[in-house]
Every structure is written in C-alpha cells, then in structure tokens.
Enzyme design. Sequence first.
Site, PDB file in Angstrom:
ATOM      1  N   GLU A  90       0.830  -1.210   0.000  1.00  0.00           N
ATOM      2  CA  GLU A  90       0.000   0.000   0.000  1.00  0.00           C
ATOM      3  C   GLU A  90       0.863   1.258   0.000  1.00  0.00           C
ATOM      4  O   GLU A  90       1.902   1.304   0.658  1.00  0.00           O
ATOM      5  CB  GLU A  90      -0.894   0.045   1.250  1.00  0.00           C
ATOM      6  CG  GLU A  90      -1.842  -1.126   1.334  1.00  0.00           C
ATOM      7  CD  GLU A  90      -2.864  -0.978   2.467  1.00  0.00           C
ATOM      8  OE1 GLU A  90      -3.124   0.154   2.909  1.00  0.00           O
ATOM      9  OE2 GLU A  90      -3.377  -2.018   2.904  1.00  0.00           O
ATOM     10  N   CYS A 103       3.742   8.511   0.416  1.00  0.00           N
ATOM     11  CA  CYS A 103       4.140   7.673   1.548  1.00  0.00           C
ATOM     12  C   CYS A 103       4.298   6.245   1.041  1.00  0.00           C
ATOM     13  O   CYS A 103       3.329   5.634   0.582  1.00  0.00           O
ATOM     14  CB  CYS A 103       3.075   7.767   2.644  1.00  0.00           C
ATOM     15  SG  CYS A 103       3.401   6.681   4.037  1.00  0.00           S
ATOM     16  N   CYS A 110       5.355  -6.345   9.063  1.00  0.00           N
ATOM     17  CA  CYS A 110       6.433  -5.723   9.836  1.00  0.00           C
ATOM     18  C   CYS A 110       6.738  -6.618  11.033  1.00  0.00           C
ATOM     19  O   CYS A 110       5.859  -7.276  11.566  1.00  0.00           O
ATOM     20  CB  CYS A 110       5.961  -4.342  10.322  1.00  0.00           C
ATOM     21  SG  CYS A 110       7.221  -3.377  11.175  1.00  0.00           S
ATOM     22  N   CYS A 114       4.499  -3.009  17.059  1.00  0.00           N
ATOM     23  CA  CYS A 114       4.095  -1.867  17.881  1.00  0.00           C
ATOM     24  C   CYS A 114       2.606  -1.991  18.204  1.00  0.00           C
ATOM     25  O   CYS A 114       1.800  -2.326  17.329  1.00  0.00           O
ATOM     26  CB  CYS A 114       4.380  -0.553  17.152  1.00  0.00           C
ATOM     27  SG  CYS A 114       6.139  -0.335  16.788  1.00  0.00           S
ATOM     28  N   CYS A 117      -0.185  -0.071  15.995  1.00  0.00           N
ATOM     29  CA  CYS A 117      -0.064  -0.025  14.527  1.00  0.00           C
ATOM     30  C   CYS A 117      -0.694  -1.253  13.877  1.00  0.00           C
ATOM     31  O   CYS A 117      -0.416  -2.389  14.278  1.00  0.00           O
ATOM     32  CB  CYS A 117       1.418   0.074  14.159  1.00  0.00           C
ATOM     33  SG  CYS A 117       1.712   0.041  12.388  1.00  0.00           S
ATOM     34  N   GLY A 158       5.840  -1.393   7.142  1.00  0.00           N
ATOM     35  CA  GLY A 158       7.181  -1.933   7.329  1.00  0.00           C
ATOM     36  C   GLY A 158       8.129  -1.018   8.064  1.00  0.00           C
ATOM     37  O   GLY A 158       7.852   0.154   8.300  1.00  0.00           O
ATOM     38  N   LEU A 212       9.673   7.865  18.588  1.00  0.00           N
ATOM     39  CA  LEU A 212       9.965   7.777  20.023  1.00  0.00           C
ATOM     40  C   LEU A 212       8.731   7.251  20.750  1.00  0.00           C
ATOM     41  O   LEU A 212       8.765   6.236  21.406  1.00  0.00           O
ATOM     42  CB  LEU A 212      10.336   9.176  20.509  1.00  0.00           C
ATOM     43  CG  LEU A 212      11.388   9.324  21.567  1.00  0.00           C
ATOM     44  CD1 LEU A 212      12.689   8.665  21.147  1.00  0.00           C
ATOM     45  CD2 LEU A 212      11.636  10.812  21.832  1.00  0.00           C
ATOM     46  N   CYS A 330      -1.349   7.298   9.205  1.00  0.00           N
ATOM     47  CA  CYS A 330      -0.225   6.631   9.869  1.00  0.00           C
ATOM     48  C   CYS A 330      -0.747   5.465  10.686  1.00  0.00           C
ATOM     49  O   CYS A 330      -1.676   5.630  11.476  1.00  0.00           O
ATOM     50  CB  CYS A 330       0.471   7.569  10.849  1.00  0.00           C
ATOM     51  SG  CYS A 330       1.311   8.917  10.097  1.00  0.00           S
TER      52      CYS A 330
END
Length: 343
Positions: A90, A103, A110, A114, A117, A158, A212, A330
């Site tokens: 994507e 983007c 991935c 996280c 995500c 990723g 972060l 995001c």
Amino acid sequence: MTNFFDITLKELESIMENRGIKPYHARQVYKWVYQMDTADFDRMTNLSKDLRTTLKSMFLFGLPRINETIASKDGSVKFLFSGHDGRLIESVFMPEDGRSTLCLSTQVGCKMSCAFCVTGRIGFVRDLAVSEIVGQVMAIKPHMGENRITNVVLMGMGEPLDNVDNVLKAIEIMEEPLGLKISHRRLTISTVGLVDSLRLVDPKKAQLAISLNAATGPVRTRLMPINRVYPLQDLVAYVKGLGDMGRRRVTFEYVMLKEINDSLEDARLLAELLKGVRCKINLIPYNESPYGSFQSPDDASIKRFQSYLIDRHFTAIVRDSRATDIGGGCGQLGMRYLEDHRQ
Ligand code: SAH
C-alpha cells in the site's frame, strides 16, 4: 534478465560497460525511464536500433501492479498494489498546495509489533525489492494529474531499516539527478530506531525521523517491544552523536495516545529526555482502527502538550491527520491485508 527498477545508475553503467556499451548510453536510458516516463527501449529514439535490441535482451521493466485506488475526502489517494508474488503493498499519495507527498511501504507486514499499529498485526511477510519501493513511485506517477511528487516519506508498511540494503539503494535511485531528482531534504526515513542500521544511513542523504512515542522506558517498551533492544537512551545518544548538522535536524515522532502518553507529566519527561538535543518533535494524534483499542487524546490535551514543549523552546508540530477516512493514515495501512487473510 535484470529488472531495470532494481538498479542504480552506477550499476547500470557497469552492467553496460561489461557488455561493451559506452556509459553515456546508460545516462541516456536513465533519463528516458525516470524523467521522460518512457520505459520502452523501442521509443528511445536517440539510441541505435542495434543497441535497443541488445538492451531489450538484458532488461525488463517490472512494476508492482495497481489493483485498486481509493480516494479520500481530503484529496489523498491510497494505492493498493500487488507485488511480484501477488502480496499486497500500500502507498498513499497526499497532494497539498504547492507540494505532494508520497508515503511508501518498504515491507509487506512488519516485525516490530508496535501495539498501536495495524501493520504490526500482520506480522512479517517479506521485504520489498528495490524495484517494488521505487516501483510504487513509478507506477503512481502517471496517475497524479498536474501534481508532481515533491516529498517522499518511507512511513508506509514496514520498518525501513529492517530492509536497509534495499531501502538505501531505492533512495539512491530516487535522488539520482539524472533520474527522479527527489531532494535529500524531501526524502524522509521513519524508523523505530534500529541504531545499528541507522549508522549505515548517511544523514546528509535523507531526513531522519525516529519514532519515540514515549518519554520513559517502561511506557515505550509497552508500546514498542523493540525498546528492549534499542532503548530510548541509545536513540538520544545516537542523535547527539551526529553533532553539528547545520540547519538540518532529526525529527522525533510521538504518537499521542489518550491516557497513555499525553499528560503534562509526559511532556515534562519528554522535554527532560530531549534537553539540549537539536531536533524537531512531530506529535501524531493516534489514528483509530478496528484493530486497536487506543484512543486519540482530545484536541485540548494535544494542544497543552504541544504548548508545554514550545514554551521550553522545542519545535513541536502536530501532524495533520490525512487519509484516515480510507484507512490511509499513519499506522492504518494493512487493514485490507488483514481482511483478505482472515481465517
Ligand atoms: N516503521 C517505521 C515507519 C512506519 S510507521 C516507524 O515506526 O517509524 C510511521 C509513523 O506512524 C511512526 O511514527 C509510527 O509511530 C506512527 N504510527 C503508527 N501507528 C499509528 C497510529 N495508529 N496512529 C498514528 N500514528 C501511528
């Protein structure tokens, strides 16, 4: 046969030289492909017929196939591709006045897991080839109308630095002055902070953004398990170690999650952690999805957090949420993958 979109100009020159072809022909071909959008040797009219025949036997032009495009209310477009093995890739194209940002994804799925995500939910499927990273740009180019790609961010699916060799090559291709000519100031690598791979990236060749997302170890580890391997202090030490970068600065990204990392105390800890570090702070309000249980803080809390940092002389920007209505924000990429692979 070599996929043309897998190779840098230098590599093209050396492949051609090995076949007795003059390197200036490599530069001519590169311009045809990347600047004149002519990925067809037959149409490269300044090359001899013999040379065109030879080149056709050496290279193919393989791009990921666009399966679907989905338009957002805000003008962004999400592209769903299938890669060379049919896997879903994507990308999101975001036009604005005077500039357009693309983007790109660097992996299918991935490894980083996280907590906030969607891509992490897929798990790791595979790295993208160089031609699939550059190929997202080349496949989207004809669909942009009047817009030109001015900015590229490696913030899609990723972890770019977990596929560092292909990513560095793709960057070289995208920045090549005889090719796509994307400025190194307008090409951003966003990473969870794999410090060992970060050291392979020349900070003059790309903007660095480090996710972060928390100001203390325990909170970051809860959100980003990679913190056990590369803790906050290592990231800060890495950025400090870069020394004087002139006007350039590393960006720290901070996803804002209600009641997790959005309090004034969190802002204070963040300011303390980043004291004396030349950086920008990009606050990203959490984008919701059916796959996550977090919430975005309300606008007032985000503003309060931002003001705290600004009052202490940090550059702190709240990132606009784009394309969230089409699952293109995001951390939202990969929802289609999960739907398609639901048992
Ligand atoms: N793996 C890289 C690039 C992909 S994520 C990285 O982690 O930086 C790009 C950015 O989106 C990161 O800063 C990440 O923290 C943020 N992000 C991930 N999920 C999000 C979500 N649901 N809402 C808002 N931002 C998110």
